[in-house]
Scaffold this motif. Structure first.
Motif, PDB file in Angstrom:
ATOM      1  N   ASP A 288      -5.589  -5.043  -4.647  1.00 48.84           N
ATOM      2  CA  ASP A 288      -6.167  -4.330  -3.719  1.00 48.84           C
ATOM      3  C   ASP A 288      -7.628  -5.020  -3.328  1.00 48.84           C
TER       4      ASP A 288
ATOM      5  N   PRO B 183       0.774  -1.125  -0.082  1.00 51.75           N
ATOM      6  CA  PRO B 183       0.113  -0.177  -0.058  1.00 51.75           C
ATOM      7  C   PRO B 183       0.921   1.280  -0.122  1.00 51.75           C
TER       8      PRO B 183
ATOM      9  N   GLY C 239       1.542  -6.608   2.421  1.00 53.86           N
ATOM     10  CA  GLY C 239       1.230  -6.532   1.221  1.00 53.86           C
ATOM     11  C   GLY C 239       0.623  -7.622   0.414  1.00 53.86           C
TER      12      GLY C 239
ATOM     13  N   MET D 149      -2.614   0.169  -4.010  1.00 49.59           N
ATOM     14  CA  MET D 149      -1.591  -0.878  -4.085  1.00 49.59           C
ATOM     15  C   MET D 149      -0.665  -0.476  -5.101  1.00 49.59           C
TER      16      MET D 149
ATOM     17  N   GLU E 212      -3.114  -4.662 -10.261  1.00 48.15           N
ATOM     18  CA  GLU E 212      -2.998  -3.855  -8.939  1.00 48.15           C
ATOM     19  C   GLU E 212      -4.442  -3.729  -8.342  1.00 48.15           C
TER      20      GLU E 212
END
Length: 500
Positions: free
Chosen positions: A204, A175, A249, A180, A200
């Motif tokens: 997220d 983030p 992550g 992201m 991405e």
């Protein structure tokens, strides 16, 4: 066997009918086709476990049929029949993926033998695959424990992910300013910025739920962005990857099933990820996150992995309701008996750990064999007797457990040399493995099993005494009988002295 479905492919109607009737009598479900094209049509509509096919046929022959099965990624074994038997034909069939080769004319018994052999080999391969996931995890633990700094830890982890899952590309997202962003990107595939943007968004969504997710080609292709950048045929998995660089992550791995070969020589195309892959991938990321959080404490990591393996003991015992708690009782008997025999604290620790983990290899044995109330067939016995070797392979991945490997591996040897896996006898069997054998035997006899009712402690001790010098070490049997008769094992039995 009734669930096994076989497709017979031959342009000789009489042969098809004879084989179909014979295999039906054996309990198989049988479909028939007169050539390879008909066979492929059936394979598109029906589930088939095995194809038995002639080589020389009109429209599409057996070799071309094997090639089509391979190119379509159908998980089906093939036995080839032919009256044109040459060494070259046999080699070519095997190279193209056939499991067995049988020359015409043949006895029906030879065909059934080949079929049973192929099914048994596939069963063994399936069990090995299930155990393989655990071996991958233990291999990952061993590699991660070698690194002490976080960048090297992450690098080694990603290398292991690529080796295990063979993705086309992968990306680690973290983030940044409420969205992201990729921190690490590997693979040519992500040179397409729009493709990276789609993943991405996928990262997220995974971060928001903190749950791993499988993106198959159908649900990827359904999105507007995916249609725009032609992501059809792309399979992906994403899972949270916590604790790296002090933030949570998401790791995404991608496999392009249409444009990327599975291996370096270009033979075949890669399949999409499945739920089994997702489960293993989730364990990988969870394990790596834990390693990142505790990488400065190797002892802590070892304890976590012993606990992890112990959970597999519970998984083994959950497969058989009769053996719930078996390993814990065997451990307690071993510790009591080992102390009486004068083992030192380190030896007692090893003996207790071996007793707790001695049946972990049964994770690779099918439920229908573990829970079978009747006697096992010779084929089933061969499968059952693989569990000490499976246990050894599993535990070998944890360095701190190396000292107990001989105990676990040899706990089914017999004192007279008639046991397995190596047929050791007498003093050649590790001493603490002989203690484990007595404890395991006594607990098994005094507990209900699928194949027998529990015996009383008195009867169990008499069986031990009768088997002393044959199955068990007589000195260890004598020591256990002495403990019980003196009332030093009240938790396990209350009884009168054994009579000869």
């Amino acid at each position: 066997m009734q669930s096994r479905r076989i497709l017979l492919v031959d342009d000789e109607p009489a042969l098809l009918e004879v084989c179909r009737e014979g295999l039906n009598e054996k309990g198989y479900s049988v479909l028939t086709a007169s050539n390879g094209e008909e066979a492929l049509q059936l394979l598109e509509q029906e589930h088939v476990d095995l194809v038995v096919s002639d080589i020389k046929m009109p429209r599409l022959g057996g070799l071309d049929l094997i090639k089509e099965i391979r190119e379509r990624h159908l998980d089906i074994a093939v036995i080839v029949l032919t009256g044109y038997g040459t060494i070259e034909n046999a080699v070519e069939c095997l190279q193209q993926g056939a499991s067995e080769y049988l020359l015409k004319p043949f006895d029906f018994s030879r065909l059934t033998h080949k079929i049973e052999k192929v099914f048994e080999e596939r069963r063994l391969k399936q069990y090995d695959s299930e155990v393989g996931g655990l071996l991958h995890i233990l291999s990952l633990e061993r590699e991660l424990s070698m690194e002490l700094d976080e960048p090297s830890l992450l690098k080694r982890f990603l290398r292991h992910v690529r080796k295990t899952f063979r993705p086309t590309a992968l990306a680690y997202f973290a983030p940044r300013q409420e969205r992201m962003e990729p921190l690490i990107v590997l693979g040519q595939y992500f040179k397409d910025n729009e493709a990276l943007e789609w993943f991405e968004q996928a990262a997220d969504s995974v971060a928001s739920t903190a749950q791993p997710r499988l993106f198959d080609p159908m649900n990827i292709a359904a999105s507007k962005l995916a249609k725009k950048i032609a992501l059809s045929g792309v399979s992906a998995m994403a899972a949270p990857l916590n604790a790296f660089y002090e933030q949570d992550g998401v790791l995404v791995i991608v496999r392009d099933t249409q444009n990327a070969p599975l291996n370096g020589n270009g033979n075949g195309r890669s399949n999409g990820f499945n739920l089994n892959d997702l489960q293993l991938f989730s364990i990988f990321t969870a394990h790596a996150g834990s390693a990142a959080g505790y990488h400065r404490s190797c002892r802590r990591m070892q304890r976590m992995n012993v606990e992890f393996i112990t959970s597999y003991v519970q998984a083994v015992e959950a497969k058989d309701p009769y053996t719930k708690g078996h390993s814990e009782v065997v451990r307690d008997i071993c510790l009591l008996l080992g102390e009486a025999l004068g083992l030192d604290p380190d030896q007692l620790n090893d003996l207790g750990a071996a007793a707790l983990l001695h049946d972990i290899g049964k994770i690779g044995i099918p439920d229908e064999i573990l829970n079978k109330p009747e006697s096992l067939t010779s084929a089933e016995q061969r499968i059952m007797r693989r569990h000490p070797a499976i246990a050894r392979d599993i535990l070998a991945g944890v360095k701190s457990l190396n000292s107990i490997l001989p105990l676990v591996y040899h706990h089914h040897e017999r004192y007279d040399g008639s046991g397995y896996p190596d047929g050791l006898n007498g003093e050649d069997i590790p001493y603490m493995a002989r203690i484990l054998q007595v404890a395991d035997g006594f607990e098994a006899m005094t507990s209900n099993r699928a194949y027998q009712q529990a015996r009383g402690a008195q009867e169990a001790l008499q069986i031990l005494q009768a088997g002393a010098g044959k199955q068990w070490d007589p000195r260890i049997v004598e020591a256990w009988i002495h403990l019980v008769e003196n009332g030093d094992a009240p938790r396990f039995c209350t009884m009168s002295p054994v009579t000869s």
